[in-house]
Scaffold this motif. Structure first.
Motif, PDB file in Angstrom:
ATOM      1  N   ARG A  59       0.832  -1.201   0.000  1.00  0.00           N
ATOM      2  CA  ARG A  59       0.000   0.000   0.000  1.00  0.00           C
ATOM      3  C   ARG A  59       0.866   1.250   0.000  1.00  0.00           C
ATOM      4  O   ARG A  59       0.641   2.188  -0.761  1.00  0.00           O
ATOM      5  CB  ARG A  59      -0.913  -0.001   1.226  1.00  0.00           C
ATOM      6  CG  ARG A  59      -1.714   1.284   1.269  1.00  0.00           C
ATOM      7  CD  ARG A  59      -2.790   1.305   2.268  1.00  0.00           C
ATOM      8  NE  ARG A  59      -3.532   2.563   2.110  1.00  0.00           N
ATOM      9  CZ  ARG A  59      -4.365   3.029   3.013  1.00  0.00           C
ATOM     10  NH1 ARG A  59      -4.588   2.354   4.128  1.00  0.00           N
ATOM     11  NH2 ARG A  59      -4.977   4.169   2.818  1.00  0.00           N
ATOM     12  N   VAL A  63       1.043   4.187  -2.729  1.00  0.00           N
ATOM     13  CA  VAL A  63       0.831   5.597  -2.387  1.00  0.00           C
ATOM     14  C   VAL A  63       2.024   6.426  -2.848  1.00  0.00           C
ATOM     15  O   VAL A  63       1.885   7.511  -3.421  1.00  0.00           O
ATOM     16  CB  VAL A  63       0.604   5.755  -0.870  1.00  0.00           C
ATOM     17  CG1 VAL A  63       0.598   7.230  -0.485  1.00  0.00           C
ATOM     18  CG2 VAL A  63      -0.717   5.105  -0.468  1.00  0.00           C
TER      19      VAL A  63
ATOM     20  N   GLY B 665      -8.586   5.039  -6.746  1.00  0.00           N
ATOM     21  CA  GLY B 665      -8.107   6.389  -6.464  1.00  0.00           C
ATOM     22  C   GLY B 665      -9.008   7.441  -7.054  1.00  0.00           C
ATOM     23  O   GLY B 665      -8.597   8.534  -7.401  1.00  0.00           O
ATOM     24  N   ASP B 667     -11.795  10.247  -6.932  1.00  0.00           N
ATOM     25  CA  ASP B 667     -12.289  11.177  -5.926  1.00  0.00           C
ATOM     26  C   ASP B 667     -13.768  10.950  -5.734  1.00  0.00           C
ATOM     27  O   ASP B 667     -14.569  11.209  -6.632  1.00  0.00           O
ATOM     28  CB  ASP B 667     -12.066  12.625  -6.384  1.00  0.00           C
ATOM     29  CG  ASP B 667     -10.630  13.045  -6.140  1.00  0.00           C
ATOM     30  OD1 ASP B 667      -9.945  12.335  -5.376  1.00  0.00           O
ATOM     31  OD2 ASP B 667     -10.214  14.055  -6.720  1.00  0.00           O
ATOM     32  N   ARG B 692      -9.369  10.183   2.182  1.00  0.00           N
ATOM     33  CA  ARG B 692      -8.631   9.103   1.541  1.00  0.00           C
ATOM     34  C   ARG B 692      -7.162   9.498   1.336  1.00  0.00           C
ATOM     35  O   ARG B 692      -6.250   8.711   1.590  1.00  0.00           O
ATOM     36  CB  ARG B 692      -9.284   8.770   0.190  1.00  0.00           C
ATOM     37  CG  ARG B 692      -8.930   7.409  -0.337  1.00  0.00           C
ATOM     38  CD  ARG B 692      -9.724   7.114  -1.580  1.00  0.00           C
ATOM     39  NE  ARG B 692      -9.645   8.219  -2.536  1.00  0.00           N
ATOM     40  CZ  ARG B 692      -8.615   8.394  -3.350  1.00  0.00           C
ATOM     41  NH1 ARG B 692      -7.601   7.555  -3.336  1.00  0.00           N
ATOM     42  NH2 ARG B 692      -8.602   9.416  -4.178  1.00  0.00           N
ATOM     43  N   HIS B 693      -6.967  10.749   0.904  1.00  0.00           N
ATOM     44  CA  HIS B 693      -5.584  11.211   0.747  1.00  0.00           C
ATOM     45  C   HIS B 693      -4.868  11.171   2.090  1.00  0.00           C
ATOM     46  O   HIS B 693      -3.709  10.767   2.186  1.00  0.00           O
ATOM     47  CB  HIS B 693      -5.553  12.646   0.195  1.00  0.00           C
ATOM     48  CG  HIS B 693      -6.037  12.743  -1.223  1.00  0.00           C
ATOM     49  ND1 HIS B 693      -5.457  12.044  -2.249  1.00  0.00           N
ATOM     50  CD2 HIS B 693      -7.037  13.468  -1.773  1.00  0.00           C
ATOM     51  CE1 HIS B 693      -6.083  12.329  -3.376  1.00  0.00           C
ATOM     52  NE2 HIS B 693      -7.059  13.194  -3.123  1.00  0.00           N
ATOM     53  N   ASP B 695      -5.572   9.258   4.676  1.00  0.00           N
ATOM     54  CA  ASP B 695      -5.314   7.874   5.062  1.00  0.00           C
ATOM     55  C   ASP B 695      -4.065   7.335   4.383  1.00  0.00           C
ATOM     56  O   ASP B 695      -3.244   6.652   4.992  1.00  0.00           O
ATOM     57  CB  ASP B 695      -6.512   6.991   4.691  1.00  0.00           C
ATOM     58  CG  ASP B 695      -7.678   7.211   5.642  1.00  0.00           C
ATOM     59  OD1 ASP B 695      -7.495   7.967   6.622  1.00  0.00           O
ATOM     60  OD2 ASP B 695      -8.757   6.650   5.387  1.00  0.00           O
ATOM     61  N   ASP B 696      -3.966   7.646   3.090  1.00  0.00           N
ATOM     62  CA  ASP B 696      -2.776   7.201   2.357  1.00  0.00           C
ATOM     63  C   ASP B 696      -1.522   7.798   2.983  1.00  0.00           C
ATOM     64  O   ASP B 696      -0.492   7.130   3.136  1.00  0.00           O
ATOM     65  CB  ASP B 696      -2.877   7.625   0.883  1.00  0.00           C
ATOM     66  CG  ASP B 696      -3.851   6.740   0.118  1.00  0.00           C
ATOM     67  OD1 ASP B 696      -4.215   5.660   0.639  1.00  0.00           O
ATOM     68  OD2 ASP B 696      -4.251   7.129  -0.997  1.00  0.00           O
ATOM     69  N   ALA B 699      -0.707   6.045   6.115  1.00  0.00           N
ATOM     70  CA  ALA B 699      -0.181   4.708   5.840  1.00  0.00           C
ATOM     71  C   ALA B 699       1.307   4.768   5.544  1.00  0.00           C
ATOM     72  O   ALA B 699       2.109   3.969   6.050  1.00  0.00           O
ATOM     73  CB  ALA B 699      -0.938   4.075   4.677  1.00  0.00           C
ATOM     74  N   LEU B 718       0.201  14.632  -0.959  1.00  0.00           N
ATOM     75  CA  LEU B 718      -1.031  14.025  -0.456  1.00  0.00           C
ATOM     76  C   LEU B 718      -1.791  14.999   0.440  1.00  0.00           C
ATOM     77  O   LEU B 718      -3.020  15.098   0.380  1.00  0.00           O
ATOM     78  CB  LEU B 718      -0.701  12.738   0.312  1.00  0.00           C
ATOM     79  CG  LEU B 718      -0.137  11.585  -0.535  1.00  0.00           C
ATOM     80  CD1 LEU B 718       0.346  10.447   0.362  1.00  0.00           C
ATOM     81  CD2 LEU B 718      -1.170  11.070  -1.512  1.00  0.00           C
TER      82      LEU B 718
END
Lengths: 124, 817
Positions: A59, A63, B665, B667, B692-693, B695-696, B699, B718
């Motif tokens: 992941r 990203v 991905g 939007d 979502r951005h 969260d990425d 991560a 991001l």
């Protein structure tokens, strides 16, 4: 790069029935191979962009790819990886993927191998 | 689709003009009619009048101003006590282009939201009444005791936030609903008529459910034809065609009536014994009857009167005999004169006159030659004594001779008068076709009357004895003839009136001939033009449908070929050509259920997103039920593309769509619905693009295996994407709620290139807002702005998770109303 290409060819071969794989397992085996190819491809791609993230999760890698690479490439990679991951695992109540579906995902990975064709193939 | 002009902005007009220019057979007059028909019914009527009066040719209508229709986004759907929803639940939507997925298990109430939206907007449409028949018993939420109501919030371009409400009183039936519309600052208007959406809703169908997707292809070929035809944006042309057809029919009607009447008249005339009927019939049989001649026959003003039985009959009605006293007087006089003359003739008056003449000559002889022997006897002598004696005798004799002459002249006159009395009576000439009983006696009487008489006595006796018989016979004949004639005329008069009326109509039709030809030509041209435009527009629609099909088909071996309108009237249908592995498979039979749904979507989406549609939103209720995962990915791509300039709301009963959205991905805002006891429906925002951005970003930051320098390269982008996504939602929603124009809002957004400017737009509507005092009020704002700006990334370097939390707080506070 060549490794990824070779693995992908094997995946295609499994799907096309040129390898001795039980029919019920064809899609899943092809998906596993294709996912390996994709993962190698992504690592190579990140390396090309100067981003070595060897131990990171897939992941994170995806990203990073989105942050650093062409958006379309990153999206294709994400779709393909998600699709292949689904195809690799046996989910409860879920039928194994159709060979056509896996074939489509392999098409996407193939397109990623060829940077000039990085877009999603519209049709086979 | 965006390069395609809207339906009412003149592209139809210019296309038709182009076709008209290319058509050499179209006259200027017909072109004027076509243009007027494109404009309005009134214009067409005016153009027709002008053409007839040879007046000025109306100027072609100007193309309408190019204005895209006013659009509307949905801001919220609030439902209470309706279908699957008990206590009030609200679906809050961002009134701006973008994809919103409303996810919830079957029975979570999500379809109730789309049904509520549809019911509120479409009101009493036919489609709705058909559907409601199915659940008219169960529309009200059983667990809800409260009154049922629906509130739809709409952000209307140029108007602001408009509310559409539906209310039911306690215990009211589905049909007993109060529907109203309230515009900002306006009064509550009953019904949805004020929105002007009833037609567009039928045309573009921005709300489509799973069942209807199936229905699109199964409702029958003509329904699909109509559904697609209606949205081609060639309404102006089809309207014009209808107007021209109506006018052509209107003009054709009298011509047809005249023709029909002519046929009917010919039949009646042929059956009539009247010779005028024959004359008229002779004209009507001709290709171009001489209307003047027909009219003359009808009005009895023919140059040459007929000389047939009818004329004879007419003559019989005019038969006369001299008056009785006149005849009596004539007879008496004739008899008297004859008697007198006879008496004088007996006195030998004539001999005396001759003797006197001889003696006058002898006297002359004596006067000139003196005494001479008598040349007559030879014995005597003509002397003075003889002369004197003879002159005296002659004077006496002359009186007697004059009386004779007078009697002669009297008799002559009396005879002449008697004869003229005889001649005065005309012969009763038989009108053969009209058999008259009185004719034979009258003829006999006439023969008896006018037979030559041997002498005056016979003549007088004839007049005396035959007169009464003749007079009686003629009177009977006259009466009978009159009766027959009037009967005959009674039969003819209506025919004559009909003929005269027909002539009048035929003349009027004749005078309309040039107009009719022009209208017919215009009508023919317009029919061809509509066909041509329809084909063109269909090709456009088909191209878009094929694009969508290409995105959806993935593992299908069915290729979508031509999509064409075919046939007319009841046989109209859409021809869909499907190819399987390159082979023409003809019909839809080769497609699986899932493929049919994909195909229906491929046809529906272009329709719902035609440029003419006022709906900036489209709602898809469970479009993916029969779809396999690859098609879901394709659909998400199609939806994401649509969401660039549309508000796309997708209701989905499983997480395939949401996961595809996440994985791709794309939007999208995701709203998750769940239903708890008592039909309470809970709407929870799922992960939206900004989240979502983030969260990425989290991560990557948490992944210890990602080296810090690489994380530093990835994370600011991001974070920027997260802040901009939130700012965009806020700015767009605020502007659309205020009724701003979509084009303008997008332009302003696009011209604010930097994240700070976009933040300014979200905070104050001003891209050039000075953020420093706002920034300094909260500590996280400074960190977050540092990250999203081009400045230092110290925060990210020292404490990436903490820095990301600051960005997250900024995003969250942007979201607060």
């Amino acid at each position: 790069m060549t490794d990824a290409g070779e693995v992908l060819r094997q995946a295609r071969g499994v799907l096309d029935g040129t390898h001795a794989v039980p029919a019920a397992q064809v899609s899943r085996v092809a998906a596993i191979l294709a996912r390996q190819a994709l993962e190698e491809l992504i690592v190579d791609r990140l390396a090309q962009l100067g981003a070595q993230v060897p131990g990171a999760t897939m992941r994170s890698k995806l990203v990073c790819l989105r942050g650093l690479d062409d958006r379309v490439v990153a999206e294709s990679a994400t779709i393909a990886w998600d699709g292949l991951s689904r195809a690799c695992h046996l989910h409860a109540y879920e039928l194994p993927p159709m060979p056509e579906e896996v074939g489509y995902l392999i098409d996407m990975v193939e397109a990623l191998l060829e940077p000039s064709r990085a877009a999603v193939p519209a049709a086979r | 689709m965006t390069d395609h002009d809207g339906p009412d902005d003149g592209h139809v007009l210019s296309a038709v003009l182009e076709l008209a220019d290319a058509d050499d057979t179209l006259t200027d007059e017909s072109t004027v009619l076509v243009l007027a028909a494109l404009e309005s019914e009134a214009e067409l009527a005016a153009a027709l009048r002008a053409g007839r009066d040879e007046g000025s040719v109306p100027r072609p209508p100007m193309p309408a101003q190019s204005t895209p229709p006013v659009g509307a986004f949905v801001t919220s759907i609030r439902v209470e006590g309706f279908r699957g929803i008990g206590p009030a639940a609200e679906l809050t939507l961002h009134p701006s282009p973008g994809l919103t997925v409303v996810a919830g298990r079957n029975g979570s109430g999500k379809s109730s939201f789309s049904e509520a939206l549809e019911l509120a907007l479409t009101g009493d449409s036919y489609r709705w009444s058909k559907r409601t028949a199915v659940w008219s018993e169960h529309w009200r939420n059983l667990r809800s005791r409260a009154a049922a109501r629906i509130r739809i919030g709409l952000a209307e371009e140029g108007a602001g936030t408009t509310t559409v409400g539906v209310d039911w009183a306690d215990g009211a039936g589905l049909g007993d609903r109060q529907v109203w519309v309230q515009r900002p600052g306006g009064r509550r208007e009953s019904g949805t008529g004020g929105l002007g959406w009833s037609r567009p809703l039928e045309l573009y169908r921005p709300i489509l459910s799973y069942e209807e997707l199936g229905g699109i292809l199964q409702d029958g070929p003509s329904r699909l034809f109509d559904a697609l035809d209606a949205i081609l944006g060639i309404e102006q042309a089809t309207d014009a065609l209808q107007r021209l057809a109506a006018v052509a029919k209107e003009l054709e009607a009298p011509a047809k009536a005249v023709k029909a009447e002519r046929t009917a008249l010919k039949k009646v005339l042929a059956g009539s014994a009247d010779e005028r009927a024959a004359q008229a019939h002779d004209q009507l049989r001709r290709h171009h009857p001489d209307l003047a001649a027909v009219e003359a026959v009808a009005t009895g003003r023919q140059a040459v009167q007929p000389v047939g039985d009818l004329a004879r009959l007419r003559a019989l009605t005019r038969l006369t005999v001299p008056a009785q006293d006149e005849v009596r007087a004539g007879v008496t006089e004739l008899r008297a004169a004859a008697a007198e003359f006879e008496a004088l003739a007996a006195d030998a008056a004539e001999l005396a006159a001759r003797r006197a003449a001889l003696l006058r000559q002898a006297l002359e002889l004596h006067r000139e030659h003196g005494d001479v022997p008598c040349p007559v006897c030879g014995g005597g002598t003509l002397d003075a004594a003889w002369h004197e004696e003879t002159e005296a005798a002659l004077a006496a004799a002359s009186a007697s001779s004059e009386a004779y002459g007078d009697a002669f002249r009297r008799l002559d006159l009396a005879r002449d008068q008697a004869r003229s009395l005889v001649r005065e009576v005309g012969e009763p000439v038989a009108a053969d076709r009209f058999a008259l009983q009185a004719h034979a006696p009258a003829l006999t009487a006439w023969h008896a009357w006018s037979r030559p008489a041997a002498d005056d006595d016979e003549l007088a006796a004839r007049l005396d004895t035959e007169y009464d018989r003749l007079a009686a016979a003629y009177a009977r004949l006259r009466d009978e003839a009159s009766a027959v004639l009037s009967e005959h005329e009674d039969a003819w008069t209506p025919l004559a009136v009909r003929l005269a009326t027909w002539v009048e109509q035929a003349r009027s039709v004749q005078s309309d001939d040039p107009a009719r030809e022009q209208v017919d030509a215009a009508h023919r041209f317009m029919r061809a033009a509509v066909d041509e435009l329809r084909t063109r527009e269909f090709d456009r629609l088909a191209d878009r449908a094929r694009e969508i099909w290409a995105a959806l088909r993935h593992d299908s071996n069915v290729d979508l070929g031509a999509i064409r309108p075919k046939g007319q009237g009841n046989r109209r249908h859409i021809e869909l050509v499907a190819e399987v592995d390159g082979e023409d498979a003809g019909a839809l039979g080769v497609m699986s259920q899932g493929e049919l749904h994909a195909l229906a979507l491929a046809l529906f989406i272009p329709r719902a997103t035609m440029p003419g549609s006022p709906f900036r939103f489209i709602v898809l209720d469970d479009p993916i039920q029969a779809m396999d995962p690859a098609k879901v990915d394709g659909l998400v791509r199609v939806l994401a593309e649509l969401a660039v300039d549309r508000q796309v709301i997708v209701l989905s009963h499983d997480d395939r769509l949401t996961s595809a959205v996440r994985q791709l991905g794309v939007d999208a805002r995701i709203l998750e619905l769940s239903r708890t006891a008592g039909s309470a429906v809970d709407v929870r925002p799922g992960k939206d693009p900004a989240q979502r951005h983030l969260d990425d970003a989290f991560a990557v930051a948490r992944d210890g295996q990602v080296p810090a320098d690489i994380a530093l390269r990835v994370l600011p982008g991001l974070c920027r994407a997260a802040v901009e996504a939130a700012a965009r939602d806020v700015y767009f929603a605020a502007r659309f709620r205020a009724g701003a124009s979509r084009v303008e809002v997008e332009r302003v957004w696009q011209s604010a290139l930097r994240t700070r400017q976009r933040l300014g737009l979200a905070l104050s509507g001003d891209a050039d807002m000075n953020l420093s005092s706002w920034r300094d009020r909260k500590h996280w704002r400074r960190t977050a702005l540092g990250i999203v700006g081009s400045g230092a990334h110290d925060g990210l370097r020292s404490d990436p998770i903490g820095a990301l939390r600051d960005v997250e707080r900024l995003v969250q506070e942007l979201r607060l109303p």
